[in-house]
Structure formats: structure tokens, C-alpha cells
Design an enzyme around this catalytic site. Structure first.
Site, mmCIF file in Angstrom:
data_model
loop_
_atom_site.group_PDB
_atom_site.id
_atom_site.type_symbol
_atom_site.label_atom_id
_atom_site.label_comp_id
_atom_site.label_asym_id
_atom_site.label_seq_id
_atom_site.Cartn_x
_atom_site.Cartn_y
_atom_site.Cartn_z
ATOM 1 N N ARG A 225 71.682 48.960 26.909
ATOM 2 C CA ARG A 225 72.618 50.092 26.790
ATOM 3 C C ARG A 225 74.025 49.581 26.468
ATOM 4 N NH1 ARG A 225 69.017 52.767 30.767
ATOM 5 N NH2 ARG A 225 69.945 51.655 32.508
ATOM 6 N N PHE A 241 63.325 59.432 23.159
ATOM 7 C CA PHE A 241 62.806 59.145 24.505
ATOM 8 C C PHE A 241 63.996 58.892 25.435
ATOM 9 C CE2 PHE A 241 59.938 57.533 21.238
ATOM 10 C CZ PHE A 241 58.753 58.207 21.516
ATOM 11 N N ASP A 263 63.671 64.251 24.104
ATOM 12 C CA ASP A 263 62.656 63.901 25.107
ATOM 13 C C ASP A 263 61.711 65.088 25.244
ATOM 14 O OD1 ASP A 263 62.676 61.469 27.398
ATOM 15 O OD2 ASP A 263 61.492 63.225 27.965
ATOM 16 N N SER A 264 60.510 64.814 25.764
ATOM 17 C CA SER A 264 59.557 65.905 25.954
ATOM 18 C C SER A 264 59.728 66.570 27.316
ATOM 19 C CB SER A 264 58.124 65.376 25.803
ATOM 20 O OG SER A 264 57.935 64.282 26.670
ATOM 21 N N ASP A 313 62.861 54.167 22.582
ATOM 22 C CA ASP A 313 62.478 53.549 23.864
ATOM 23 C C ASP A 313 61.322 54.333 24.481
ATOM 24 O OD1 ASP A 313 62.468 51.948 26.117
ATOM 25 O OD2 ASP A 313 64.093 53.043 27.108
ATOM 26 N N CYS A 353 57.609 48.629 26.284
ATOM 27 C CA CYS A 353 57.493 48.211 27.687
ATOM 28 C C CYS A 353 56.030 47.999 28.063
ATOM 29 C CB CYS A 353 58.176 49.206 28.619
ATOM 30 S SG CYS A 353 57.506 50.862 28.524
#
Ligand code: SAH
Length: 408
Positions: A225, A241, A263-264, A313, A353
Site C-alpha cells: 500500500r 478487490f 468489490d463483491s 488483489d 495470495c
């Protein structure tokens, strides 16, 4: 002592390895898989301490027994000496020293009051996660052994950090592999009154430690970040995301012209917007879109939108090694879509990730994506865990997060 009065660190059995299966343990790799075990002597229960011996009877160390998991033993020590409360305390002390030196230096101008204090295997306490958010520490026990260490970890963290509240989020899916039930709630101090406040490099975030992902926040992305913040000035940023707005707030703090965050999850978006406003960023500089990032990326491209920086991400696409190839296609597809939205000199921050996708493989995916998108790229930086997520050199599995900063 555990709650039922047992002393947690007494030896409850002996695990004898098959010939040749001692090599990894001698190199201090902390996991013993069931297939490496010749026999178990005694009747160790879930989380019990066992002595580990090689095929010739030499003691290799001690670990915690997980009867339900393929990872049957997670090592604590790697020599013949025994383990006890003081042994755990010294591990925690060492872990805290590292965070205080590298992350939580409160005299530093860019104040940070959040960090992963204990990162399981890499800090020598397998399966034990403790994250700090301002006045609150959050514990997550991910293995049978961690469960057994719980009481001594909790009392030591409270004593050494003087934290006002300790909360438990032992509700990760991974616990089912260890045959452990889900558990959460207050361990120490006052009950939760909504969100918990913390700082990351001078920026304010509110964290939902009760219902948020993991223990509430992606502390592992702190350094990336900052990388975005460093180059954000004047850029139009797309944050895919976005969760609760970590990268969004960093980009705005770095002087981004605008940030679109996708984002969802509606609760994540709402908390993201709240975090942006909490830091004083004017409404018109940040837009929040609910949707599937794959579709939103395509839609933005069809609409002719362009950005100067894109962040990708996504969640873990490959939970297991056998999902790696399918995951690779998804990562590549995302990168193609992200690259196509970038103007010349645009930057792509792209992450995985998934433990099953290693750095070399991820870089290969990025190369293929650049080729297929027709956007040749240069690698500006390799990105990864923030400093509060150290990776033991003997435990490469600890490095789950990898990323690239690419310039087109
Ligand atoms: N970058 C964030 C963390 C991202 S976690 C940070 O720094 O805090 C992954 C996020 O992806 C979660 O918030 C989850 O809700 C979201 N997500 C998962 N699948 C998605 C999809 N197909 N489209 C959009 N968002 C998705």
C-alpha cells in the site's frame, strides 16, 4: 496449565520417523506429514506435546500432535531440551521485539498501531496468529497445537503488550482439517463496541475484528500500500478487490486524482467508504462499485475507460496444489484485463495470495498476460509480505503473498 488442569508441555508420546524422513526436520522445517511416521508410541491426544525421534532413536525435538490432520506433528523445538511456559514466552518476546523495531515504532512520524505480532510457524509457534489493531489484539488458533498453547499465549500477550482488549477469531476454515470447532469472542477486557480503530503509517482505519476477513484487515499488504502511495500523485487509480479500502486510502493519501474501488461485498465497500471519509478525502475523489471484478474490468474496457494505476488483489484462487493451473488462468485473465485498461506509463500492482502459486510461476503468468494483452511490461518491483509477516528461511510455505509492480 490448560483449563482442565493438565500441564500442556508434558511429553504425551513419542513419534518415530521412517528412515530418511528426518532430513527436513534437521533443516528445521516444522511439519511432519503422516506418511513420514513409522510409529507413534503412547496415546497422544489432539495438541499434545510429543517427542520426535529419527529411525535410530535420536531425539530431533518436540512438537504438537494433530491426530486429524495430514500434518500430523508441528514442531516446536529442534533439540533435546524440553519446552515449557518460559520457552513460549521467549518466542513471543522475540517476535514482539521484531515488530517494535520494524513496524510499531510510535516515535516515527508515520505512526503505525497495527501489526501481526505472531505469525505462526515463522515465529516458532505453529498455527498461532496474533494481530494487533490499536488497543485490541486478535488471536487465531489454526492448529491443534495452537489450541493447546492458547492460554499461555493469551496471558503473555496481555502482559507484554498491556493491550486493553483481546479477542478471539478462531473461526478459520483451516480448523476443520484439524478437527477443531469454530470459536470467537472476547478473551480479555471490555466487549466490542462496534469497530476497532487503528493507524497504518498515519492513516486511520476502522476494522471489523468480529466479522471481517481473517482477523479483520489485510495487514500483510501494508508495504505494498505504501508503494502505491509513493507513486499515486495525479493518477487515476482502479482498485480491484478493494475489501475495506486499504489501497484506496493509501492512493488518496498519495495524491491520486481519483480512485474507483470494486468489490463483491457490500459490507466491505461500506467500510471502505467510511475509511476514506474518516481520513478526510472528499467524496468526489472516490467511487465504490459493487460487482464481480472480472465483469467490471470488462465493462470498463468496453466503455473506453482508462486508468494510470490498477491494483489486482484477489482472494486465494488455489487453495490446493491441484488447483494451481485453474488458478493460473484466473490470475492471467485478470492481469490481461487490468493491463488493457492502463494508459501509457500506467502501473499494474498485481498479487497472488495462493500458497500453491510460487513467485517464479506468478511472474511467468504476468509475462504471458502482458504478451496476450499486447502490452509489453517492465518489472519495477517484486512485492510481498509486510515486515510483520517474516518468513522463516526453513519454511518457504510461509511465503503465501507475492506480487509484482509492472509498468507498461
Ligand atoms: N486489497 C484488500 C484485500 C483484498 S481481499 C486490502 O488491502 O485490504 C479480497 C477481496 O476480494 C474481498 O474483499 C472479497 O470480498 C473480494 N472478492 C472476492 N471475489 C470477488 C470477485 N469475483 N469480484 C469482486 N470482489 C471479489
Amino acid at each position: 496449565m490448560t483449563k482442565n488442569g493438565d500441564v500442556w508441555h508434558l511429553d504425551r508420546g513419542v513419534v518415530c520417523l521412517k528412515a530418511g524422513k528426518d532430513k527436513a526436520i534437521r533443516r528445521r522445517h516444522p511439519w511432519i506429514f503422516s506418511g513420514a511416521i513409522a510409529r507413534v508410541e503412547g496415546d497422544p491426544g489432539s495438541g499434545d506435546v510429543v517427542v520426535v525421534k529419527d529411525a535410530f532413536g535420536a531425539v530431533l525435538g518436540r512438537g504438537c500432535f494433530s491426530p486429524s490432520s495430514q500434518i500430523r506433528v508441528r514442531m516446536l523445538s529442534f533439540d533435546a531440551s524440553s519446552v515449557d511456559d518460559d520457552w513460549v514466552r521467549s518466542r513471543i518476546e522475540r517476535a514482539l521485539r521484531l515488530r517494535r523495531a520494524l513496524v510499531l515504532d510510535l516515535r516515527h512520524l508515520q505512526q503505525t498501531t497495527s501489526a501481526r505480532l505472531l505469525f505462526g510457524e515463522s515465529d516458532g509457534l505453529p498455527g498461532v496468529i496474533v494481530d494487533l489493531y490499536g488497543d485490541t489484539a486478535v488471536l487465531q488458533c489454526q492448529s491443534a497445537g495452537a489450541e493447546r498453547l492458547r492460554d499461555i499465549v493469551v496471558s503473555t500477550i496481555i502482559e507484554m503488550t498491556k493491550v486493553r482488549r483481546m479477542y478471539e477469531r478462531s473461526d478459520a476454515d483451516i480448523r476443520t482439517l484439524e478437527g477443531l470447532p469454530s470459536r470467537k469472542g472476547v478473551l480479555h477486557g471490555p466487549g466490542l463496541e462496534g469497530l476497532v480503530s487503528m493507524k497504518e503509517r498515519g492513516l486511520d482505519f476502522d476494522v471489523d475484528v468480529d466479522a471481517g476477513h481473517k482477523t479483520g484487515f489485510y495487514l500483510d499488504q501494508r508495504d505494498s500500500r505504501q508503494q502505491l502511495r509513493d507513486v499515486a500523485r495525479g493518477r487515476r487509480v482502479l482498485n480491484c478487490f478493494c475489501y475495506t479500502g486499504g489501497f484506496t486510502v493509501a492512493a488518496l493519501a498519495g495524491g491520486a486524482r481519483s480512485v474507483v474501488s470494486v468489490d463483491s461485498s457490500q459490507p466491505a465497500l461500506e467500510l471502505g467508504q467510511h475509511n476514506a471519509l474518516k481520513n478526510g478525502f472528499a467524496d468526489e475523489t472516490h467511487e465504490w462499485l459493487r460487482g464481480d471484478c472480472f465483469e467490471v474490468l470488462r465493462g470498463l474496457h468496453d466503455d473506453g475507460e482508462r486508468f494510470d494505476a490498477v491494483v489486482l488483489d484477489p482472494p486465494k484462487f488455489a487453495a490446493k496444489a491441484e488447483h494451481r493451473d485453474r488458478a493460473a488462468r484466473a490470475y492471467k485473465d485478470l492481469m490481461i484485463r487490468g493491463l488493457r485498461l492502463l494508459d501509457d506509463d500506467g502501473l499494474l500492482f498485481t498479487f497472488s495470495c495462493s500458497g500453491a502459486v510460487d513467485r517464479a510461476f506468478f511472474r511467468l503468468m504476468a509475462g504471458q498476460a502482458a504478451f496476450e494483452a499486447g502490452r509489453p511490461c517492465r518489472v519495477i518491483a517484486e512485492l510481498g509480505h509486510a515486515k510483520c509477516h517474516p518468513v522463516a528461511v526453513s519454511f518457504p510455505e510461509g511465503e503465501y503473498l507475492k506480487g509484482l509492480l509492472l509498468a507498461v
